[in-house]
Scaffold this active site. Structure first.
Site, PDB file in Angstrom:
ATOM      1  N   TYR A 244       0.832  -1.203   0.000  1.00 25.24           N
ATOM      2  CA  TYR A 244       0.000   0.000   0.000  1.00 25.24           C
ATOM      3  C   TYR A 244       0.858   1.241   0.000  1.00 25.24           C
ATOM      4  O   TYR A 244       2.076   1.197   0.194  1.00 25.24           O
ATOM      5  CB  TYR A 244      -0.925   0.003   1.214  1.00 25.24           C
ATOM      6  CG  TYR A 244      -0.274   0.453   2.510  1.00 25.24           C
ATOM      7  CD1 TYR A 244      -0.451   1.745   2.992  1.00 25.24           C
ATOM      8  CD2 TYR A 244       0.521  -0.412   3.252  1.00 25.24           C
ATOM      9  CE1 TYR A 244       0.137   2.157   4.174  1.00 25.24           C
ATOM     10  CE2 TYR A 244       1.108  -0.020   4.428  1.00 25.24           C
ATOM     11  CZ  TYR A 244       0.919   1.280   4.899  1.00 25.24           C
ATOM     12  OH  TYR A 244       1.512   1.684   6.068  1.00 25.24           O
TER      13      TYR A 244
ATOM     14  N   LYS B 270       6.412  -1.561   1.826  1.00 23.93           N
ATOM     15  CA  LYS B 270       5.220  -1.031   2.499  1.00 23.93           C
ATOM     16  C   LYS B 270       4.074  -2.034   2.370  1.00 23.93           C
ATOM     17  O   LYS B 270       3.069  -1.807   1.694  1.00 23.93           O
ATOM     18  CB  LYS B 270       4.847   0.334   1.921  1.00 23.93           C
ATOM     19  CG  LYS B 270       4.047   1.210   2.876  1.00 23.93           C
ATOM     20  CD  LYS B 270       4.004   2.636   2.368  1.00 23.93           C
ATOM     21  CE  LYS B 270       3.118   3.527   3.217  1.00 23.93           C
ATOM     22  NZ  LYS B 270       3.628   3.763   4.571  1.00 23.93           N
TER      23      LYS B 270
ATOM     24  N   GLU C 187      12.754   3.212  13.510  1.00 23.48           N
ATOM     25  CA  GLU C 187      11.713   4.155  13.094  1.00 23.48           C
ATOM     26  C   GLU C 187      10.575   4.086  14.100  1.00 23.48           C
ATOM     27  O   GLU C 187      10.684   3.409  15.124  1.00 23.48           O
ATOM     28  CB  GLU C 187      11.217   3.810  11.684  1.00 23.48           C
ATOM     29  CG  GLU C 187      10.668   2.394  11.551  1.00 23.48           C
ATOM     30  CD  GLU C 187      10.288   2.021  10.129  1.00 23.48           C
ATOM     31  OE1 GLU C 187      10.383   2.877   9.235  1.00 23.48           O
ATOM     32  OE2 GLU C 187       9.888   0.861   9.916  1.00 23.48           O
TER      33      GLU C 187
ATOM     34  N   LEU D  48      11.204   1.992   6.642  1.00 23.02           N
ATOM     35  CA  LEU D  48      10.499   2.375   5.430  1.00 23.02           C
ATOM     36  C   LEU D  48      11.094   3.690   4.930  1.00 23.02           C
ATOM     37  O   LEU D  48      11.286   4.617   5.721  1.00 23.02           O
ATOM     38  CB  LEU D  48       9.014   2.559   5.722  1.00 23.02           C
ATOM     39  CG  LEU D  48       8.174   2.900   4.493  1.00 23.02           C
ATOM     40  CD1 LEU D  48       7.962   1.663   3.635  1.00 23.02           C
ATOM     41  CD2 LEU D  48       6.840   3.495   4.902  1.00 23.02           C
TER      42      LEU D  48
END
Length: 285
Positions: free
Chosen positions: A33, A144, A177, A201
């Site tokens: 996505y 993702k 992250e 990401l």
């Protein structure tokens, strides 16, 4: 329309949409996505998001049923069907439809989903509280994927304890992250962010912050940094498509006092001005 759902060409309000149980997204989370924010019915940094989307699909051998230019035009068309000018724009492609089987045919055609909902932009002046947690996710965080159970668990745990976000780390020597954002720091005037590898990401907001550093002559490094370096930073910055660039004020329940508000404000002003210029709208903060 108050909101919009799209599935393989069918369009309706989200509450009326249905998808087949045999879509591989339903039982394997087998898909990728991307998402962005639309302001003034204009999707911010759409090309950056599409490039990442198609790269994620390529890494998982998923066949997107639209060429990149076709999907771009479709998304632009769809955001104009939703009444609110400020929207969260989400799209995904699952591997396809078929009886549950771990093995998939190479030529399986992907299913395209789009969801568009009204959403005000996060207040850039509202500082964030964060909590640190051990990063136990798998080693393909650069893709993702829609398999977001770890992010769901981290986010809910943080929320239930009164935190806005959680900062993940692989042991004390590496900050990675956040659950659904990137995290960077300022130290001695230098912007420091984790390198783009399998642990994080490659965030679009992160990319634009690096471009802002170049434009503003602010030095930056993409390097591994530790939890202690996070705690000792002059500023901690959370960035994502909906947050864009926000400052942290509390870590693990302890007050974090930023010491370089000047550099932070330069970066934040630059990326927010870029956002509003791109979407042809006046700043509202």
């Amino acid at each position: 329309m108050k909101n919009l759902g799209f599935y393989n060409g069918k369009i309706d309000e989200l509450e009326n949409m249905q998808v087949p149980m045999l879509d591989r997204a339903c039982y394997f989370g087998d898909g990728v996505y991307d998402a962005s924010y639309a302001n003034n019915h204009t999707i911010f940094a759409l090309q950056d998001h599409l490039n990442r989307f198609y790269n994620s699909a390529k890494l998982l051998n998923i066949n997107i049923p639209y060429k990149k230019e076709e999907l771009q035009d479709l998304l632009i068309e769809l955001v104009n069907k939703v009444d609110s000018p400020t929207q969260f724009v989400y799209w995904q492609v699952s591997r396809g439809t078929g009886i549950r089987n771990h093995i998939y045919p190479e030529d399986m055609k992907g299913n395209l989903w789009v969801m568009i909902t009204p959403k005000p932009l996060a207040d850039p002046n509202k500082e964030m509280s964060v909590v640190t947690m051990e990063d136990t996710r798998f080693f393909h965080n650069n893709i993702k994927t829609i398999n977001l159970i770890p992010a769901v668990m981290y986010s809910t745990e943080a929320h239930n304890h009164g935190f806005d976000e959680c900062i993940l780390h692989r042991g004390p020597d590496r900050v990675t992250e956040c659950a659904h954002s990137n995290v960077s720091i300022l130290k001695d005037g230098c912007f420091i962010t984790a390198p783009c590898d399998e642990y994080i990401l490659p965030g679009i907001a992160r990319k634009h912050l690096l471009e802002a550093c170049t434009a503003l002559n602010i030095p930056y490094e993409e390097k591994v940094y530790s939890l202690q370096e996070l705690f000792d930073a002059d500023e901690i910055i959370v960035s994502s498509s909906t947050h864009i660039c926000r400052r942290v004020k509390m870590v693990d329940g302890k007050l974090f006092v930023g010491k370089d508000s000047s550099t932070f404000k330069k970066l934040q002003d630059y990326v927010f001005n870029e956002f509003y210029e791109y979407t042809n709208a006046k700043r509202i903060d």
